[in-house]
Design an enzyme around this catalytic site. Structure first.
Site, PDB file in Angstrom:
ATOM      1  N   HIS A 219       0.835  -1.201   0.000  1.00  0.00           N
ATOM      2  CA  HIS A 219       0.000   0.000   0.000  1.00  0.00           C
ATOM      3  C   HIS A 219       0.866   1.246   0.000  1.00  0.00           C
ATOM      4  O   HIS A 219       1.716   1.423   0.887  1.00  0.00           O
ATOM      5  CB  HIS A 219      -0.946   0.033   1.200  1.00  0.00           C
ATOM      6  CG  HIS A 219      -1.882   1.197   1.149  1.00  0.00           C
ATOM      7  ND1 HIS A 219      -1.801   2.272   2.002  1.00  0.00           N
ATOM      8  CD2 HIS A 219      -2.892   1.463   0.290  1.00  0.00           C
ATOM      9  CE1 HIS A 219      -2.745   3.152   1.686  1.00  0.00           C
ATOM     10  NE2 HIS A 219      -3.410   2.702   0.665  1.00  0.00           N
TER      11      HIS A 219
ATOM     12  N   GLU B 268     -16.178   2.689   0.507  1.00  0.00           N
ATOM     13  CA  GLU B 268     -15.896   3.556   1.661  1.00  0.00           C
ATOM     14  C   GLU B 268     -16.948   4.652   1.849  1.00  0.00           C
ATOM     15  O   GLU B 268     -17.149   5.144   2.945  1.00  0.00           O
ATOM     16  CB  GLU B 268     -14.497   4.169   1.555  1.00  0.00           C
ATOM     17  CG  GLU B 268     -14.309   5.133   0.393  1.00  0.00           C
ATOM     18  CD  GLU B 268     -13.929   4.438  -0.918  1.00  0.00           C
ATOM     19  OE1 GLU B 268     -14.173   3.219  -1.021  1.00  0.00           O
ATOM     20  OE2 GLU B 268     -13.421   5.103  -1.816  1.00  0.00           O
TER      21      GLU B 268
END
Lengths: 692, 692
Positions: A395, A500
């Site tokens: 990430h 999200e």
């Protein structure tokens, strides 16, 4: 005077065009003469190139003899040279037919047929722009398929135009009879994360592509582009009525595009289908891209993953260090155990690296892509994962500070490769006002997320990663234009409102969201939507606008070769029945069939597992409860299948009863017709297991 | 799903806004808190400045308690610095009241009252954009009048933002309940010469200002800007629904605006009136400009002129040399004689100078602004004119090659001054793709006609001309933003479709053209429309969409301190009756009263001669024949007037009988009410002579 507005606008545009001509020639308006024509292989589409009396080059498109795209001009404005607009004559034109089938390393279908006719029209200025200068040239190339077309400009090597500094394109799309449009605004924000507008076509402002239109006769047209390389993204801006023009994403400084001839633009694409389903079934965008440039890509592994992610959006854990830090060694081991126990190949761990303390939304210079927080033992976690057959998913949140990321890219990728990382999720939250590039002279450039600078950056990351056999999955990315064909390690991206928004979005994703995405954003390519949050509850108890069955449907409807099981392990433990589908569903397909659908209303799609004879079907609806009919005509004759059906339970409803689900088994064979009831905000998912 | 589109868009915008907030804060959306309020002197308008929970600055406008402009954000995107959008807090706010009256050297009215309340809100970043950096500041200043408001941004001198490189403005105008819009497209062409679109407000694309809106409750709002100095013109782009945003005219290279702090932007203006007439009666734009910076400007002479012009557009004579060359010594003397005989102060002679042979539409480097063609004896013609009390009007066609013109500007102006030229018509036909600037390094820049570079160029020409006591009248200009107040030698300009379109335009100007111009383009300032072509026939016998009476009405309706009698002398000889009005009508006014009108339909306006007690009235209609009522309430009590009326004759019609005119005399006094019949495409003109 009182006139019907739309009519007035169309009417006046015609006047206007006449005026431009008239003014240019100081004479009566002149009509366009057709100079070249090309038809699609089955003669469904016909493209005509014309040059009018003032030397203005245009094109139009007919479908089965009916005009779809009216006379639309071609051309460019340059920063430092006379524009390409008038005074052009055709030098020559050539046509070519192509029919080939190529294999995808991964995708919605294994084999893709590329059958088209190509027309190349070479154009030269009929008089030099200056008495002194020499006449310039360009070529426009059309590739016409039965389900759409692409065209691009080619700038040959020529003394009179070496350095090409493009201020904007004059490319037009006159979408005759366009009635309804599904679109998100462009030029407002450094991101694509908008709810989709559904408006009359005459109410579109400036839109990102793909933009999907429905015409008055029910025909569907999607405008997009293919192979966006070293160029600015094309936005679609409505001029008047239903006449649209390409406008290029700006550059912080200088012209919007700076290239040295010879070069060509991306393909401007039009997918044209009777029904909405046809838009998604088209392989136009992939076919307009160049073949795999990476050679053996067996190291790109389609797979499902879990990770330390949903808790961060719930704010029960944090990216930054401190008491709530999510990326701890212990927590990572817990997720690795969960992945190993349930067959997930990798674990995403966000907030593992230094730099999340600052106001990271606007900054990014504090990020370090090789140094982990003290409470996260990167080496140990990676080793523990390997011992369990589970990889880490890398990430790299950059906050859009692209040059800062590039300065650490090599080291960050080397580290990832050493740790056995197969894929990296990158992030470009750029709330400072754009993606940032710190120039050698110390000045900071703020670039659009989809300008030429970022198109170069993203491809640099993807190719550098490919050298380490690592796949890339950017969030807040540049839009997908099919480059996964050329660079198959560009496995997915975000580029729309993902899961999200159900955690903290105001509002959360609406019931129609998936049915909008499927016929707009998903026409561009895979999306890392991060589906499967079975708990259906966001931050502060925010309720999802989805049933639990629809969460399962997302895995089939919203294609990506890497799919997350986004919910918390403890939540999956609460819903073992539905979770079984998430464990079973593949992410790589032999074939895909859109069974039915209307933009923004509903869609049903069937996909065949690439590794078996099993089929999977997913269906979603908007806020309207429906009974969706599916015809199992696509199944193999004589083959019997055991169907495991996950559908909305009686009385299911996203608002009052989202968790009601029925999981049932029945037999299936080719030709069966089923009606699956779906609740408001609901959906269904089916596994069809081919029996021996 | 099916939803009414406009509703959907509004609904979704609110959603969207919520999302941005939510994403930025990762929390529920926050509401805006009002931080400052200012009302207009009579409390008609009320402006409220707010800052929301993420530090985003916005404003809204109420009229008589009803919202007109909904919450609209303020801000900027920069090329090399974090944007001004969020994280702002108010430092302080101050208010000031002003009430003064100032005198125009020339204009629609002699005395202008400037009565407004001012609000200054100083804003500072609540946290620095970078950990290292210091918080930046800007100030937004509102000036609120009873008939409108202006606001501008001020960038103070500050270490953290010295060189300000603006990518675009984030300024919004959320025009609640905007129903209909009259507009021309921006960003399509380097000129303003479009027919006006009348569309639903939700169908506006990207428009040049002024844009005129009518709201659902009948209120009229015009969006424009004032005092455009060293900045790029503001275009108005619709985002979604009736939410519009400012977007700046681009630059060929680099940011759209480059300035060094301290500086301020032009005023963004909103004229707000119950009825269309109120928009034109507003002096907002002039009041937002700085006072006369030139001192004594008695040398600026409002006047009427004739010239070698219409024949060029008819193509019976040519700009370039040869057998049809119009600008010959003999022809010039003929026009001078005509001017002297009929009381015209100057004669325009186009095509007098070298350079018209090349493809001048796209070039311009061949123009020489001091050398006349051999068949035109400049000195002798000027001397002949002086002997008759007639001046030449200079003519400088640049084809938009601005730097080429600037290189000869001093010499060209010196020559003009020596010849007794009082005014110069400049031209910027820029069909190569923009106004051109040849940089010292040899590269050519193609700039928009209304970008920062051209705003500098036009002001340079105007101020250089002022030093020689010469007035400037640019065609294909940058738009008017009221700078005539500061630079009264900037007497007029074109900047819309003028009379020449009746010669060769396709189509010619439509019957509604004047009624459109009056409530859109003319809100910006004077236009050199070049009215009064009584022959009503263009090239190849093209028929005007106007009656002869309407040609007379143009002199009163379309204000300019310099007005041309555009037709050929021989044509005026054919219509001595109507020509008398053209000889009589003044071009400078004590007062102006819009009597009635609807945008695009009709208008009646009365103006009082600045040099006498006489009044003049003009009226125009669109393609609809009407009976226009005029109330002579504005006349002085007790005063008797002899009215000379020029109106459409019985059976007059622009298509079948355009030359039918009735010229009649009657007496008039205050309070009289008349009904004047106007034909389709017709109009009327009245001279009211105050009797002793």
């Amino acid at each position: 005077m009182n006139v019907r507005a739309t009519a007035a606008v169309r009417y006046r545009w015609r006047w206007q065009f006449g005026v431009l001509v008239a003014f240019a020639l100081c004479s009566a308006p002149t009509v366009a003469a057709d100079v070249a024509v090309v038809e699609s292989p089955e003669k469904v589409l016909r493209v005509t190139v014309s040059i009018n009396g003032e030397g203005r080059v245009g094109y139009r498109v007919d479908r089965l003899g009916k005009p779809v795209i009216g006379e639309s001009r071609l051309g460019f404005i340059f920063a430092d040279a006379p524009k390409f607009e008038r005074n052009f004559a055709m030098v020559d034109s050539t046509t070519r037919s192509a029919d080939s089938t190529w294999e995808q390393p991964w995708g919605e279908r294994r084999f893709v047929r590329d059958r088209h006719n190509e027309l190349r029209v070479r154009l030269r200025e009929s008089k030099a722009p200056y008495p002194a200068a020499t006449a310039r040239e360009f070529t426009v190339v059309f590739r016409v398929f039965d389900d759409g077309l692409g065209f691009r400009y080619e700038f040959p090597d020529q003394a009179a135009l070496k350095q090409v500094n493009i201020t904007d394109e004059l490319t037009e799309f006159h979408l005759l009879d366009a009635q309804t449009a599904w679109w998100i605004p462009a030029g407002e924000w450094n991101r694509y994360e908008y709810l989709y507008n559904r408006t009359p076509a005459t109410e579109v402002g400036q839109a990102h592509t793909p933009v999907t239109f429905r015409m008055t006769n029910g025909l569907h047209v999607a405008v997009h582009e293919a192979a966006l390389v070293d160029y600015s993204a094309m936005w679609l801006r409505r001029v008047e009525g239903t006449r649209f023009k390409a406008t290029l994403s700006p550059a912080a400084t200088g012209p919007r595009v700076q290239r040295t001839a010879p070069f060509h633009t991306p393909w401007r694409s039009l997918q044209i289908a009777e029904r909405a389903a046809g838009l998604y079934m088209s392989d136009l965008i992939l076919n307009l891209n160049e073949p795999n440039a990476l050679g053996d890509v067996s190291w790109v592994k389609p797979h499902k993953y879990v990770g330390i992610w949903w808790s961060l959006h719930l704010d029960t854990e944090t990216w930054s260090s401190g008491p709530k830090h999510g990326a701890t060694t212990a927590n990572a081991r817990r997720y690795i155990d969960f992945a190993a126990a349930n067959g997930f190949r990798s674990v995403l761990i966000e907030g593992w690296n230094l730099g999340w303390e600052a106001d990271w939304f606007a900054n990014g210079e504090s990020f370090d892509f090789t140094k982990a927080y003290p409470d996260f033992d990167l080496e140990a976690v990676a080793a523990y994962g390997r011992s369990k057959g589970v990889r880490l998913m890398g990430h790299h949140e950059t906050s859009g500070f692209a040059s800062h990321y590039e300065s650490q890219l090599g080291a960050a990728l080397d580290l990832s490769a050493r740790l056995g990382i197969e894929a990296i999720k990158t992030g470009y939250v750029a709330d400072a006002g754009g993606a940032k590039f710190l120039d050698p002279d110390g000045t900071m450039r703020f670039e659009w997320h989809d300008g030429q600078a970022m198109s170069r950056h993203h491809l640099k990351v993807v190719t550098e990663a490919a050298r380490r056999r690592i796949a890339i999955n950017p969030h807040e990315p540049i839009k997908d234009t099919g480059l996964r064909r050329t660079y198959p390690n560009w496995v997915a991206r975000e580029g729309a409102r993902g899961m999200e928004y159900n955690a903290w979005g105001s509002p959360p994703n609406p019931p129609e969201h998936e049915a909008n995405l499927f016929f707009t954003r998903m026409l561009a390519g895979p999306m890392d939507f991060t589906p499967g949050v079975l708990s259906l509850v966001g931050r502060n108890g925010q309720k999802f606008q989805s049933t639990i069955a629809k969460q399962l449907a997302q895995y089939v409807v919203l294609y990506s070769p890497i799919q997350m099981a986004a919910d918390l392990p403890e939540n999956y433990a609460r819903y073992p029945g539905p979770f079984q589908f998430i464990k079973d569903v593949p992410v790589d397909w032999q074939d895909t069939r859109v069974l039915d659908g209307e933009v923004g209303d509903f869609v049903t799609v069937a996909r065949k597992d690439r590794a078996s004879e099993d089929w999977y079907i997913g269906g979603v609806t908007d806020e309207v409860a429906r009974s969706l009919e599916i015809s199992l005509d696509f199944l193999s004759p004589g083959q019997r299948y055991r169907a495991r059906i996950y559908r909305d339970g009686d009385g299911a409803d996203w608002q009052t009863n989202p968790h009601a689900i029925i999981i049932e088994t029945r037999m299936a064979k080719q030709g069966d017709r089923w009606r699956i009831p779906v609740a408001a905000g609901g959906g269904f998912a089916i596994r069809l297991e081919a029996l021996q």
